[in-house]
Design a protein around this motif. Sequence first.
Motif, PDB file in Angstrom:
ATOM      1  N   ARG A  45      21.713   5.057  50.708  1.00 48.68           N
ATOM      2  CA  ARG A  45      22.924   4.833  49.929  1.00 48.68           C
ATOM      3  C   ARG A  45      24.047   5.784  50.345  1.00 48.68           C
ATOM      4  N   LEU A  46      23.684   7.011  50.710  1.00 45.89           N
ATOM      5  CA  LEU A  46      24.690   7.947  51.214  1.00 45.89           C
ATOM      6  C   LEU A  46      25.262   7.456  52.540  1.00 45.89           C
ATOM      7  N   CYS A  47      24.392   6.990  53.429  1.00 46.19           N
ATOM      8  CA  CYS A  47      24.863   6.485  54.716  1.00 46.19           C
ATOM      9  C   CYS A  47      25.775   5.274  54.537  1.00 46.19           C
ATOM     10  N   THR A  48      25.439   4.408  53.602  1.00 43.07           N
ATOM     11  CA  THR A  48      26.295   3.250  53.343  1.00 43.07           C
ATOM     12  C   THR A  48      27.672   3.703  52.893  1.00 43.07           C
ATOM     13  N   LEU A  49      27.712   4.712  52.024  1.00 38.33           N
ATOM     14  CA  LEU A  49      28.985   5.262  51.568  1.00 38.33           C
ATOM     15  C   LEU A  49      29.756   5.869  52.749  1.00 38.33           C
ATOM     16  N   LEU A  50      29.061   6.647  53.587  1.00 39.04           N
ATOM     17  CA  LEU A  50      29.714   7.317  54.711  1.00 39.04           C
ATOM     18  C   LEU A  50      30.225   6.323  55.743  1.00 39.04           C
ATOM     19  N   GLU A  51      29.477   5.237  55.956  1.00 40.27           N
ATOM     20  CA  GLU A  51      29.871   4.256  56.958  1.00 40.27           C
ATOM     21  C   GLU A  51      30.993   3.351  56.458  1.00 40.27           C
ATOM     22  N   GLN A  52      30.877   2.880  55.242  1.00 40.80           N
ATOM     23  CA  GLN A  52      31.867   1.938  54.718  1.00 40.80           C
ATOM     24  C   GLN A  52      33.138   2.632  54.230  1.00 40.80           C
ATOM     25  N   ARG A  53      33.006   3.849  53.752  1.00 41.98           N
ATOM     26  CA  ARG A  53      34.158   4.650  53.333  1.00 41.98           C
ATOM     27  C   ARG A  53      35.045   3.897  52.337  1.00 41.98           C
ATOM     28  N   ASP A  54      34.376   3.218  51.431  1.00 41.07           N
ATOM     29  CA  ASP A  54      35.073   2.415  50.419  1.00 41.07           C
ATOM     30  C   ASP A  54      35.085   3.190  49.106  1.00 41.07           C
ATOM     31  N   ALA A  55      36.284   3.474  48.601  1.00 41.51           N
ATOM     32  CA  ALA A  55      36.394   4.258  47.371  1.00 41.51           C
ATOM     33  C   ALA A  55      35.943   3.483  46.142  1.00 41.51           C
ATOM     34  N   LYS A  56      35.865   2.162  46.246  1.00 39.24           N
ATOM     35  CA  LYS A  56      35.473   1.340  45.113  1.00 39.24           C
ATOM     36  C   LYS A  56      33.950   1.212  45.055  1.00 39.24           C
ATOM     37  N   GLU A 103      37.860   9.487  50.489  1.00 41.32           N
ATOM     38  CA  GLU A 103      39.167  10.083  50.762  1.00 41.32           C
ATOM     39  C   GLU A 103      39.046  11.203  51.797  1.00 41.32           C
ATOM     40  N   ALA A 104      38.001  12.012  51.686  1.00 43.00           N
ATOM     41  CA  ALA A 104      37.796  13.117  52.621  1.00 43.00           C
ATOM     42  C   ALA A 104      37.582  12.609  54.039  1.00 43.00           C
ATOM     43  N   LEU A 105      36.798  11.544  54.193  1.00 38.63           N
ATOM     44  CA  LEU A 105      36.497  11.008  55.523  1.00 38.63           C
ATOM     45  C   LEU A 105      37.689  10.284  56.124  1.00 38.63           C
ATOM     46  N   ALA A 106      38.574   9.779  55.273  1.00 37.42           N
ATOM     47  CA  ALA A 106      39.733   9.026  55.766  1.00 37.42           C
ATOM     48  C   ALA A 106      40.906   9.929  56.144  1.00 37.42           C
ATOM     49  N   ALA A 107      40.884  11.172  55.679  1.00 33.68           N
ATOM     50  CA  ALA A 107      42.005  12.084  55.923  1.00 33.68           C
ATOM     51  C   ALA A 107      42.159  12.343  57.417  1.00 33.68           C
ATOM     52  N   ARG A 108      43.381  12.289  57.900  1.00 32.26           N
ATOM     53  CA  ARG A 108      43.670  12.502  59.316  1.00 32.26           C
ATOM     54  C   ARG A 108      44.801  13.511  59.487  1.00 32.26           C
ATOM     55  N   ILE A 143      35.214  21.622  54.224  1.00 30.73           N
ATOM     56  CA  ILE A 143      36.535  21.285  54.749  1.00 30.73           C
ATOM     57  C   ILE A 143      36.331  20.298  55.887  1.00 30.73           C
ATOM     58  N   LEU A 144      36.977  19.126  55.762  1.00 28.05           N
ATOM     59  CA  LEU A 144      36.874  18.078  56.766  1.00 28.05           C
ATOM     60  C   LEU A 144      38.226  17.853  57.426  1.00 28.05           C
ATOM     61  N   LYS A 145      38.176  17.413  58.659  1.00 30.58           N
ATOM     62  CA  LYS A 145      39.385  17.042  59.383  1.00 30.58           C
ATOM     63  C   LYS A 145      39.051  15.917  60.337  1.00 30.58           C
ATOM     64  N   ASP A 146      39.793  14.822  60.253  1.00 31.10           N
ATOM     65  CA  ASP A 146      39.571  13.663  61.114  1.00 31.10           C
ATOM     66  C   ASP A 146      38.133  13.158  61.048  1.00 31.10           C
ATOM     67  N   GLY A 147      37.573  13.165  59.839  1.00 31.04           N
ATOM     68  CA  GLY A 147      36.241  12.612  59.635  1.00 31.04           C
ATOM     69  C   GLY A 147      35.091  13.511  60.014  1.00 31.04           C
ATOM     70  N   ARG A 148      35.378  14.765  60.374  1.00 28.52           N
ATOM     71  CA  ARG A 148      34.330  15.703  60.755  1.00 28.52           C
ATOM     72  C   ARG A 148      34.396  16.945  59.871  1.00 28.52           C
ATOM     73  N   VAL A 149      33.216  17.513  59.612  1.00 25.93           N
ATOM     74  CA  VAL A 149      33.147  18.738  58.825  1.00 25.93           C
ATOM     75  C   VAL A 149      33.500  19.928  59.712  1.00 25.93           C
ATOM     76  N   GLU A 150      34.443  20.735  59.263  1.00 23.61           N
ATOM     77  CA  GLU A 150      34.872  21.914  60.011  1.00 23.61           C
ATOM     78  C   GLU A 150      34.250  23.201  59.471  1.00 23.61           C
ATOM     79  N   LYS A 151      34.095  23.262  58.145  1.00 21.79           N
ATOM     80  CA  LYS A 151      33.526  24.457  57.522  1.00 21.79           C
ATOM     81  C   LYS A 151      32.687  24.041  56.317  1.00 21.79           C
ATOM     82  N   ILE A 152      31.673  24.864  56.030  1.00 23.96           N
ATOM     83  CA  ILE A 152      30.820  24.632  54.860  1.00 23.96           C
ATOM     84  C   ILE A 152      30.513  25.968  54.200  1.00 23.96           C
ATOM     85  N   TRP A 153      30.607  25.974  52.870  1.00 19.41           N
ATOM     86  CA  TRP A 153      30.131  27.117  52.103  1.00 19.41           C
ATOM     87  C   TRP A 153      29.067  26.618  51.128  1.00 19.41           C
ATOM     88  N   VAL A 154      27.905  27.242  51.130  1.00 17.92           N
ATOM     89  CA  VAL A 154      26.834  26.857  50.205  1.00 17.92           C
ATOM     90  C   VAL A 154      27.282  27.116  48.768  1.00 17.92           C
TER      91      VAL A 154
END
Length: 213
Positions: A45-56, A103-108, A143-154
């Motif tokens: 279900r996470l992969c479906t969300l990540l692939e389709q990138r549909d907010a609805k 929204e995060a994955l769509a940001a460019r 923090i994401l940019k152009d669909g990729r994760v740039e930084k992560i804090w646990v």
Amino acid sequence: MRGLIHASRRTIGAAMLLGALGLDAVNALEPESGEAAAILDCERRLCTLLEQRDAKGEDLTCALSKTWVRNLIKSADQPTVKWGFGDARCSIRIHISRAHVAEALAARGTDYKLWIPPHTATCLVEIDGQARTLTATLAPKLILKDGRVEKIWVNLTNLEGPTAVKATLWTAARLADNVGLFQRPLIKSVNRFISTTCPKKYPLAAASAVKRQ
């Protein structure tokens, strides 16, 4: 995200939700029935969300449990952080906003801050033949940019349980977030999950995403 969904392997995600407190004598913690199936269903279900990138649609909600044997946890040992306990099992209920992820994955062209709300895991760990309990609350920041994760804090915010285990996990969390000890492998793992693992394991979701473009 993957650290929450499929916590395992050689990253801080594997050690982050481990802990201790309780009173039942144990020889080893055996995986609970349905652990693997629940993780796979949530991953799908996470992969479906990540692939389709549909907010609805519905948010991502999963009730997960994961058991680690001691040797697997210790494979993540670092010179400054070592696991000195036995097997461990953590359970967590995940709730992540579909709209925010889309929204995060769509940001460019600019950084997008994806702050995950606090999640609390309840864990069992073997300490001197006893199954003890710990609760760990974390609110990961990405923090994401152009669909990729740039930084992560646990962003581990609270631990309740035995002092020795809390000390190990606080040290690991601070090294991860303040020193960046686990940053590179964790970021690499998450981006590989988004760009490679999901399209390969769930091609129908990927094909659907292409048609929507």
